[in-house]
Enzyme design. Structure first.
Site, PDB file in Angstrom:
ATOM      1  CG  ASN A   7      -1.867   1.112   1.304  1.00  0.00           C
ATOM      2  OD1 ASN A   7      -1.828   2.017   0.460  1.00  0.00           O
ATOM      3  ND2 ASN A   7      -2.736   1.091   2.290  1.00  0.00           N
ATOM      4  NE  ARG A  91      -6.327   1.576  -0.123  1.00  0.00           N
ATOM      5  CZ  ARG A  91      -6.338   2.718   0.540  1.00  0.00           C
ATOM      6  NH1 ARG A  91      -5.256   3.147   1.145  1.00  0.00           N
ATOM      7  NH2 ARG A  91      -7.442   3.430   0.618  1.00  0.00           N
ATOM      8  CG  HIS A 180     -13.404   3.570   2.927  1.00  0.00           C
ATOM      9  ND1 HIS A 180     -14.196   4.540   3.487  1.00  0.00           N
ATOM     10  CD2 HIS A 180     -12.125   3.902   3.230  1.00  0.00           C
ATOM     11  CE1 HIS A 180     -13.436   5.434   4.109  1.00  0.00           C
ATOM     12  NE2 HIS A 180     -12.174   5.068   3.959  1.00  0.00           N
ATOM     13  CG  HIS A 208     -14.362   1.848   6.361  1.00  0.00           C
ATOM     14  ND1 HIS A 208     -13.502   0.783   6.185  1.00  0.00           N
ATOM     15  CD2 HIS A 208     -13.571   2.911   6.639  1.00  0.00           C
ATOM     16  CE1 HIS A 208     -12.253   1.178   6.355  1.00  0.00           C
ATOM     17  NE2 HIS A 208     -12.274   2.477   6.625  1.00  0.00           N
ATOM     18  N   GLY A 210     -13.618   5.248  10.309  1.00  0.00           N
ATOM     19  CA  GLY A 210     -12.293   5.444  10.898  1.00  0.00           C
ATOM     20  C   GLY A 210     -11.987   6.926  10.746  1.00  0.00           C
ATOM     21  NE  ARG A 241     -10.981  12.864   4.309  1.00  0.00           N
ATOM     22  CZ  ARG A 241     -10.883  11.579   3.983  1.00  0.00           C
ATOM     23  NH1 ARG A 241     -11.797  10.999   3.244  1.00  0.00           N
ATOM     24  NH2 ARG A 241      -9.855  10.875   4.389  1.00  0.00           N
ATOM     25  CG  MET A 284     -15.217   8.537  18.334  1.00  0.00           C
ATOM     26  SD  MET A 284     -16.262  10.018  18.487  1.00  0.00           S
ATOM     27  CE  MET A 284     -17.058  10.077  16.891  1.00  0.00           C
ATOM     28  CD  GLU A 334     -12.218  -2.965  13.092  1.00  0.00           C
ATOM     29  OE1 GLU A 334     -11.235  -3.292  13.776  1.00  0.00           O
ATOM     30  OE2 GLU A 334     -12.169  -2.823  11.853  1.00  0.00           O
ATOM     31  CD  GLU A 385      -9.190  -1.115   3.727  1.00  0.00           C
ATOM     32  OE1 GLU A 385      -9.366  -0.330   2.800  1.00  0.00           O
ATOM     33  OE2 GLU A 385      -8.867  -0.755   4.873  1.00  0.00           O
TER      34      GLU A 385
HETATM   35  P1  AMP Z   1      -8.782   4.103  11.311  1.00  0.00           P
HETATM   36  O1  AMP Z   1      -8.683   5.243  10.321  1.00  0.00           O
HETATM   37  O2  AMP Z   1      -9.663   2.997  10.865  1.00  0.00           O
HETATM   38  O3  AMP Z   1      -7.432   3.638  11.793  1.00  0.00           O
HETATM   39  O4  AMP Z   1      -9.510   4.710  12.606  1.00  0.00           O
HETATM   40  C1  AMP Z   1      -8.888   5.695  13.365  1.00  0.00           C
HETATM   41  C2  AMP Z   1      -9.872   6.268  14.339  1.00  0.00           C
HETATM   42  O5  AMP Z   1     -10.426   5.232  15.163  1.00  0.00           O
HETATM   43  C3  AMP Z   1      -9.202   7.227  15.315  1.00  0.00           C
HETATM   44  O6  AMP Z   1      -9.257   8.518  14.828  1.00  0.00           O
HETATM   45  C4  AMP Z   1     -10.037   7.082  16.540  1.00  0.00           C
HETATM   46  O7  AMP Z   1     -10.930   8.154  16.564  1.00  0.00           O
HETATM   47  C5  AMP Z   1     -10.830   5.816  16.371  1.00  0.00           C
HETATM   48  N1  AMP Z   1     -10.639   4.897  17.491  1.00  0.00           N
HETATM   49  C6  AMP Z   1      -9.687   3.961  17.661  1.00  0.00           C
HETATM   50  N2  AMP Z   1      -9.853   3.325  18.856  1.00  0.00           N
HETATM   51  C7  AMP Z   1     -10.947   3.870  19.432  1.00  0.00           C
HETATM   52  C8  AMP Z   1     -11.643   3.643  20.658  1.00  0.00           C
HETATM   53  N3  AMP Z   1     -11.244   2.734  21.532  1.00  0.00           N
HETATM   54  N4  AMP Z   1     -12.744   4.393  20.901  1.00  0.00           N
HETATM   55  C9  AMP Z   1     -13.152   5.326  20.037  1.00  0.00           C
HETATM   56  N5  AMP Z   1     -12.550   5.583  18.869  1.00  0.00           N
HETATM   57  C10 AMP Z   1     -11.459   4.873  18.571  1.00  0.00           C
END
Ligand code: AMP
Length: 401
Positions: A7, A91, A180, A208, A210, A241, A284, A334, A385
């Site tokens: 990636n 990717r 995604h 999805h 994140g 965003r 978050m 998740e 992914e």
């Molecule tokens: P990703 O882009 O899929 O890696 O997701 C990243 C985002 O997941 C981070 O900005 C966090 O806001 C969120 N995240 C990860 N762990 C937690 C958690 N235990 N509780 C709430 N948000 C989480």
């Protein structure tokens, strides 16, 4: 068969090496800060300690060379020779309308990816650099490209077109593509497996969520609609965003604040979303913590985020005329018990009954979080992914080898 998944971003390259006989990850790692001072190489072979090296990596070619060295390193490596790798799967973010599925890399495929640079100027060129670097460093190895947009190529015209002059679609292919796709595809398959049901009979919404966030309406395993559009800016509220807004805000803000188009673009992509409303963070976890400590702006950011997601779930249920399965995935989906709860609490009218205890469970396994008698099955499915890229690569190489 051993498959390497890559990636490539503008200044980074992430990789995973799979043994496809049991889908085990043999090694994984990343090269960060490519082309900057002190690039960082992190590598871990399964069962051995992680290695971290600071090195001068000037470009993607040097990065792939470094990865090759790591994989075959006497002490830290896992391969005796690069010849053990059967294929590399890449990717690629944007496949436009040309790529409806993953494909083997040929000169024509590379030419088409180059033609699509316009649509993804930040993402497609680094992927191409990764492909070229593999050609240089591992000249005999087959390569496969897996596109983030491909899964959504099943969307019908009524969901992918914008209600603007058709000439813009005909001339410039301005339409909704969605992103995604690899993740939406993977988690929808995993959810059906876990439920012991066939995808052919399910109406599903996959969220999805994140740093970037999108949801998809999936009918019988095929994407029917998704929230991201021409670019990954459309749709849900995200970390930095904005997601959906009145397009008239762009000229209005440019005028009132005397901003250039680039500045407004940067505001909407990098300085909006959770970050802008909370004034605290785009993460978050921090938003939820501050909200629990009584911070009003953090609560507003959380409420806006979950409200906007719920609106999409309602809209997609109407779009599909029903809903059987609701899936949460990616960092927030998740891990955030609070976000899942806030979204599901107000979907009881659709037949969503969240089981509070199941929602609290932390696990890396796909799992049901709704009650046994909930009309809609609500699930948490960890995305992967890289594994889907490895599977597609394996299937194509097996077929054409
Ligand atoms: P990703 O882009 O899929 O890696 O997701 C990243 C985002 O997941 C981070 O900005 C966090 O806001 C969120 N995240 C990860 N762990 C937690 C958690 N235990 N509780 C709430 N948000 C989480």
């Amino acid at each position: 068969m051993i498959i390497l998944v890559m990636n490539a971003g503008s200044s980074s390259l992430k990789y995973q090496l799979y043994n496809m006989s049991n889908e085990a990850v043999l090694a994984h790692g990343s090269v960060e800060r490519i082309g900057m001072d002190s690039s960082i190489v992190t590598h871990e072979t399964s069962g051995k300690p992680e290695v971290r090296v600071v090195s001068e990596i000037l470009d993607h070619n040097a990065a792939v060379k470094k990865v090759s060295e790591m994989l075959t390193h006497r002490e830290h490596g896992v391969l005796s020779s690069l010849d053990e790798i059967k294929a590399v799967g890449h990717r690629v973010v944007h496949g436009g309308e040309s790529f409806k599925q993953s494909t083997l890399v040929t000169p024509e495929v590379k030419e088409e990816i180059r033609r699509l640079f316009d649509l993804a100027p930040l993402h497609n060129p680094p992927a191409m650099m990764g492909i070229t670097a593999v050609e240089t460093n591992m000249p005999t190895i087959s390569q496969v490209v897996v596109f983030d947009t491909a899964f959504h190529q099943t969307m019908p015209q009524e969901t992918f077109l914008y209600p603007i002059p058709m000439v813009l679609y005909r001339r410039h292919k301005i339409r909704r593509y969605g992103f995604h796709g690899t993740s939406h595809n993977y988690v929808s398959q995993q959810a059906a497996i876990k439920l012991g049901r066939s995808l052919d009979s399910l109406k599903m919404i996959t969220c999805h969520i994140g740093n970037g966030a999108s949801c998809a309406a999936i009918v019988n395993g095929r994407s029917y609609d998704t929230s991201m559009g021409l670019t990954p800016l459309e749709g849900l509220m995200m970390g930095t965003r904005s997601g959906d807004l009145d397009p008239a805000i762009v000229p209005f803000t440019m005028n009132k604040e005397e901003l250039t188009l680039n500045e407004v673009n940067s505001m909407l992509n990098k300085h909006s979303g959770l970050q802008a409303i909370s004034g605290i963070s785009s993460d978050m976890r921090e938003i939820t913590e501050s909200m629990n400590e009584g911070d009003k702006q953090a609560k507003l950011a959380f409420d806006m985020y979950t409200y906007r997601l719920r609106k999409y779930i309602g809209a997609y249920t109407a779009g599909m005329n029903g809903l059987d399965v609701l899936v949460f995935t990616a960092g927030i989906g998740e891990n955030s018990v609070a976000v899942r709860k806030a979204v599901c609490e107000n979907l009881t009218f659709l037949g969503v009954q969240l089981d509070e205890e199941r929602n609290e469970v932390r696990s890396r396994e796909a799992r049901l979080i709704s009650t046994d008698d909930s009309r809609v099955s609500v699930m948490v499915v960890p995305t992967n992914e890289e594994l889907l890229i490895a599977r597609d690569t394996y299937q194509l190489v097996k077929q054409f080898a």
